[in-house]
Design a protein around this motif. Structure first.
Motif, short mmCIF file in Angstrom:
data_model
loop_
_atom_site.label_atom_id
_atom_site.label_comp_id
_atom_site.label_asym_id
_atom_site.label_seq_id
_atom_site.Cartn_x
_atom_site.Cartn_y
_atom_site.Cartn_z
N UNK A 279 3.61 -15.61 2.31
CA UNK A 279 2.58 -15.00 1.45
C UNK A 279 1.21 -15.14 2.08
N UNK A 280 0.93 -16.31 2.63
CA UNK A 280 -0.36 -16.53 3.28
C UNK A 280 -0.50 -15.62 4.50
N UNK A 281 0.56 -15.54 5.31
CA UNK A 281 0.52 -14.71 6.51
C UNK A 281 0.39 -13.23 6.16
N UNK A 282 1.12 -12.78 5.11
CA UNK A 282 1.02 -11.38 4.68
C UNK A 282 -0.41 -11.05 4.29
N UNK A 283 -1.01 -11.90 3.48
CA UNK A 283 -2.37 -11.62 3.01
C UNK A 283 -3.38 -11.66 4.14
N UNK A 284 -3.21 -12.59 5.06
CA UNK A 284 -4.12 -12.64 6.20
C UNK A 284 -4.03 -11.35 7.02
N UNK A 285 -2.82 -10.86 7.23
CA UNK A 285 -2.62 -9.64 8.02
C UNK A 285 -3.21 -8.43 7.29
N UNK A 286 -2.90 -8.30 5.98
CA UNK A 286 -3.39 -7.15 5.21
C UNK A 286 -4.90 -7.18 5.07
N UNK A 287 -5.45 -8.35 4.83
CA UNK A 287 -6.90 -8.46 4.63
C UNK A 287 -7.68 -8.23 5.92
N UNK A 288 -7.01 -8.33 7.05
CA UNK A 288 -7.67 -8.08 8.33
C UNK A 288 -7.82 -6.58 8.61
N UNK A 289 -7.16 -5.75 7.81
CA UNK A 289 -7.24 -4.30 7.99
C UNK A 289 -8.44 -3.77 7.21
N UNK A 290 -9.40 -3.24 7.90
CA UNK A 290 -10.62 -2.70 7.28
C UNK A 290 -10.54 -1.17 7.27
N UNK A 291 -10.49 -0.60 6.07
CA UNK A 291 -10.41 0.84 5.93
C UNK A 291 -11.77 1.41 5.54
N UNK A 292 -12.15 2.47 6.21
CA UNK A 292 -13.37 3.19 5.82
C UNK A 292 -13.10 4.17 4.69
N UNK A 293 -11.86 4.57 4.54
CA UNK A 293 -11.49 5.49 3.46
C UNK A 293 -11.79 4.86 2.11
N UNK A 294 -12.44 5.61 1.25
CA UNK A 294 -12.73 5.15 -0.10
C UNK A 294 -11.59 5.55 -1.04
N UNK A 310 -1.57 1.19 2.22
CA UNK A 310 -2.28 1.58 3.44
C UNK A 310 -2.64 0.35 4.28
N UNK A 311 -3.11 -0.70 3.62
CA UNK A 311 -3.47 -1.92 4.35
C UNK A 311 -2.23 -2.57 4.96
N UNK A 312 -1.10 -2.51 4.24
CA UNK A 312 0.14 -3.08 4.76
C UNK A 312 0.63 -2.30 5.97
N UNK A 313 0.52 -0.98 5.91
CA UNK A 313 0.88 -0.17 7.07
C UNK A 313 -0.03 -0.50 8.25
N UNK A 314 -1.31 -0.68 7.97
CA UNK A 314 -2.24 -1.07 9.04
C UNK A 314 -1.91 -2.42 9.65
N UNK A 315 -1.23 -3.28 8.87
CA UNK A 315 -0.88 -4.63 9.33
C UNK A 315 0.56 -4.71 9.83
#
Length: 479
Positions: A279-294, A310-315
């Motif tokens: 869970x910690x690793x998943x959140x760290x990976x997803x939160x590292x994805x910065x999307x400009x799309x609103x 979208x963030x999960x796909x980015x991670x």
């Protein structure tokens, strides 16, 4: 006298459970998902093409979308039949369900030249259709085999529980509509076959669901990894820096790192250790994805869910997935009354969420690697009950993504929606002309699965619709 180390061990265990709020805190949805994912199979598979990255995203509309108002005919004769079936153009209090032509978003089916109108709340969907990255799959429903009106009238080999929410939802997810005993879904069975080849992370399933368990993603060994709109659920207090949290973290680590003589206790401790870390690793990976799309998330949970997708796909690389299947959902479609107003709200939310997600996939550079599709229990009666519409069968679904065959409809939109048309089972309930199996088969083939015996294990009825070894897509909604 009990040994000293036993005197200290038991209070520590109780303290951990008290601080965690009981066992439930150590077995939330993300953690349970990880526990069961540890049993994932290394199934033997044929020579599938599993190169590169691909994702499928299911948007399930719980309750039965009135999809012949989502996509309506505009050609004059067809429009007249539509209005007859719907009781005329809606006005407050008149009981009619037809939509005004001047409010619809027009599109052309380039394969036939027919014109259609997309619901007034779905201007974003019209844009994506005109860009060539969205289509409608028409008059689709759960079938055991191709079914004629005569077979329906004789009740020959029909899906169980027609027009029932529970049954038709189950049938869409399992693709075995002749039984209620099926406990695995088509996407779960597909994941069973390939997970060992596409998922290097045994603790996070390739099937990821937002906020709820579903049968579609549940396999014999693979189950969905459940996350919220904000990410994987972590145990409260764990890893925090204030004093009580530090004590709790130390106690938790102590309990989960011990060696237990009882196999069940040891397995439970190991699984929870893996789940906490995952869970910690998943959140760290997803939160590292910065999307400009609103993403337009205000009063739109679907957009919030797709933002996390979208963030999960980015991670995906950090998580260790080269194939992913996502399940998001939106309720509020069982509109026996107030259909017009409720559908305006819900279809606007769907349209905005799809457009936001579409833009995010373009931003991430995976627009050609992700296919998003809708599903719903059933369509609804064309005939009004005076305030809304009731349970029906065949309806229309959306397919979106770079691989879509653009600017044309797929399946068969009825030539006429008039009462008594050749597909009318009564009250405007339409007999499906395209099966859910064909839709799933095409998605599975695009995903990399061979149309051989594997497809039969994923879709037990598929040979009623698609020949074994057929290399071309069954419906052609993907290029």
């Amino acid at each position: 006298m009990r040994p000293t180390h036993r005197i200290h061990r038991e209070p520590l265990r109780r303290d951990v459970l008290k601080l965690a709020g009981g066992c439930a805190a150590l077995t939330n949805t993300s953690l349970l998902s990880t526990l069961f994912s540890l049993s994932a199979t290394n199934a033997a598979v044929a020579a599938n093409d599993l190169s590169g990255y691909k994702a499928l995203v299911c948007v399930f509309m719980y309750g039965g979308n009135d999809s012949f108002n989502m996509l309506t005919p505009l050609d004059a004769a067809e429009r007249a039949d539509y209005l007859t079936a719907r009781g005329g153009v809606y006005q407050p209090g008149n009981g009619a369900l037809g939509l005004p032509e001047n409010e619809l978003h027009p599109i052309t089916d380039n394969s036939t030249g027919r014109t259609f109108g997309i619901h007034p709340g779905m201007g974003d969907v019209q844009q994506i259709y005109q860009a060539g990255d969205l289509t409608f799959l028409c008059n689709i429903g759960s079938l055991v085999e191709p079914t004629t009106m005569a077979q329906y009238q004789s009740r020959s080999n029909l899906p169980l529980g027609l027009f029932s929410h529970a049954d038709l939802q189950r049938h869409w997810m399992t693709s075995v509509p002749q039984t209620r005993s099926q406990v695995t879904g088509w996407a779960g069975r597909m994941a069973d076959l390939i997970t060992s080849q596409v998922n290097s992370n045994d603790n996070i399933s390739m099937n990821i669901a937002l906020n709820s368990v579903n049968m579609m993603q549940t396999g014999g060994s693979v189950i969905p990894y459940i996350v919220t709109n904000s990410g994987a659920s972590e145990v409260g207090w764990y890893g925090q820096t204030w004093t009580q949290a530090k004590i709790y973290t130390q106690l938790t680590d102590d309990v989960l790192s011990r060696s237990y003589g009882n196999l069940v206790e040891q397995t439970f401790a190991n699984a929870n250790r893996n789940a906490l870390d995952s869970a910690i690793a998943f959140n760290e990976a997803a939160n590292a994805v910065n999307l400009n799309t609103t993403f337009r998330t205000t009063n739109n949970s679907l957009s919030s869910q797709l933002q996390m997708v979208a963030k999960t796909i980015g991670a995906r690389d950090a998580i260790g997935h080269s194939r992913q299947i996502f399940f998001v959902n939106i309720g509020g479609w069982d509109n026996h009354d107030e259909l017009i107003n409720n559908q305006q709200t819900n279809l606007t939310r769907v349209s905005e969420a799809l457009k936001d997600f579409y833009d995010a996939m373009t931003e991430l550079g995976v627009q050609n690697d992700v296919v998003t599709f809708t599903a719903s229990d059933f369509a609804r009666t064309l005939n009004s009950n005076g305030r809304g519409s009731d349970h029906a069968w065949g309806g229309n679904q959306i397919i979106m993504g770079g691989p879509v065959t653009g600017n044309q409809l797929c399946g068969t939109y009825p030539d006429s929606l008039a009462p008594g048309n050749p597909l009318d089972l009564g009250r405007g309930r339409l007999l499906p002309t395209t099966s859910v199996d064909e839709m799933w088969c095409e998605l599975a083939m695009w995903y990399g699965l061979e149309n051989d015996h594997q497809m039969e294990s994923i879709l037990p009825n598929i040979r009623n619709f698609v020949n074994k070894g057929q290399a071309t897509y069954p419906l052609g909604f993907l290029a």
